[in-house]
Motif scaffolding. Sequence first.
Motif, PDB file in Angstrom:
ATOM      1  N   SER A  83       0.801  -1.227   0.000  1.00 29.76           N
ATOM      2  CA  SER A  83       0.000   0.000   0.000  1.00 29.76           C
ATOM      3  C   SER A  83       0.833   1.275   0.000  1.00 29.76           C
ATOM      4  CB  SER A  83      -0.926   0.027   1.225  1.00 29.76           C
ATOM      5  OG  SER A  83      -0.165  -0.025   2.425  1.00 29.76           O
ATOM      6  N   ASP A  84       2.109   1.180   0.347  1.00 26.91           N
ATOM      7  CA  ASP A  84       2.895   2.401   0.513  1.00 26.91           C
ATOM      8  C   ASP A  84       4.141   2.434  -0.363  1.00 26.91           C
ATOM      9  OD1 ASP A  84       4.252   0.414   1.764  1.00 26.91           O
ATOM     10  OD2 ASP A  84       4.625   1.503   3.634  1.00 26.91           O
ATOM     11  N   ALA A  85       4.133   1.690  -1.470  1.00 25.61           N
ATOM     12  CA  ALA A  85       5.288   1.668  -2.366  1.00 25.61           C
ATOM     13  C   ALA A  85       4.852   2.016  -3.779  1.00 25.61           C
ATOM     14  CB  ALA A  85       5.952   0.296  -2.353  1.00 25.61           C
ATOM     15  N   ARG A  86       5.582   2.934  -4.385  1.00 26.77           N
ATOM     16  CA  ARG A  86       5.342   3.314  -5.778  1.00 26.77           C
ATOM     17  C   ARG A  86       6.529   2.825  -6.601  1.00 26.77           C
ATOM     18  NH1 ARG A  86       4.872   9.394  -6.108  1.00 26.77           N
ATOM     19  NH2 ARG A  86       3.786   9.014  -8.090  1.00 26.77           N
ATOM     20  N   PHE A  87       6.272   1.875  -7.475  1.00 25.19           N
ATOM     21  CA  PHE A  87       7.339   1.277  -8.276  1.00 25.19           C
ATOM     22  C   PHE A  87       7.731   2.220  -9.408  1.00 25.19           C
ATOM     23  CE2 PHE A  87       8.878  -0.976 -11.962  1.00 25.19           C
ATOM     24  CZ  PHE A  87       9.771  -1.897 -11.452  1.00 25.19           C
TER      25      PHE A  87
END
Length: 222
Positions: A83-87
């Motif tokens: 929920s808290d990672a932007r690839f």
Amino acid sequence: MTYFARDYAVYLLLAAPDAPGLWNAAQWMPFAVAITPVVAQARGGKAAVRSHQYNPKGRSIPFGRLGWNDKSHAKWAHTPATSDARFMSLEAWAPAWTVCEKENQAPDLFLALANESLLGLPGKTLQFSQRLVCAIATDMGDDAAATLRLALAQLATQQQAVLFAHTRCQWGHPSGYGGFTRAIQDMLIGGLFRQDDPHAQPLDAAAFQQTWTRIDLSPEQS
């Protein structure tokens, strides 16, 4: 042979705008399993991986040392619980970039993946959602090359690729200063398209810096 003079078969995959992210474990793991035999044939039988991802505050997420194994894939690949990672991007080198430098030989296998929505085009209507470059040294042999091509063709079909193509080139070109430029490792960001915004023009031959040959994904060809 100089570091940059090794020959490669290079593949380019541009995923459909609505294709699921290859950074999702459900998409990534079948592909990773399919090309693991090729990774195992690389010098030393290992690969090194690095992924750039960011939290909601824009801070880089550290993953530590990553290899080509289930434990490492589980660290960076996204699941429904993420929920808290932007690839943003991923690179894999077989063998590791440190080994390549020490041995003064470019990698046997190289892979780079980027999330198009995080490449400085917020709110832009995208022609493709992800870009993937994969290169295998031609001296790795026909079996390894065929395994990689089949896995990529299956992935391109799965991702409803708007473009799946290949070319052949050296790892890089002499710069005139003792080094090299226009390397495959730099192709993904800044080395593919002639224009800064590839979504503002047709994805035809004139759009690319290299000459690419499209690969037919019809069942009898793939």
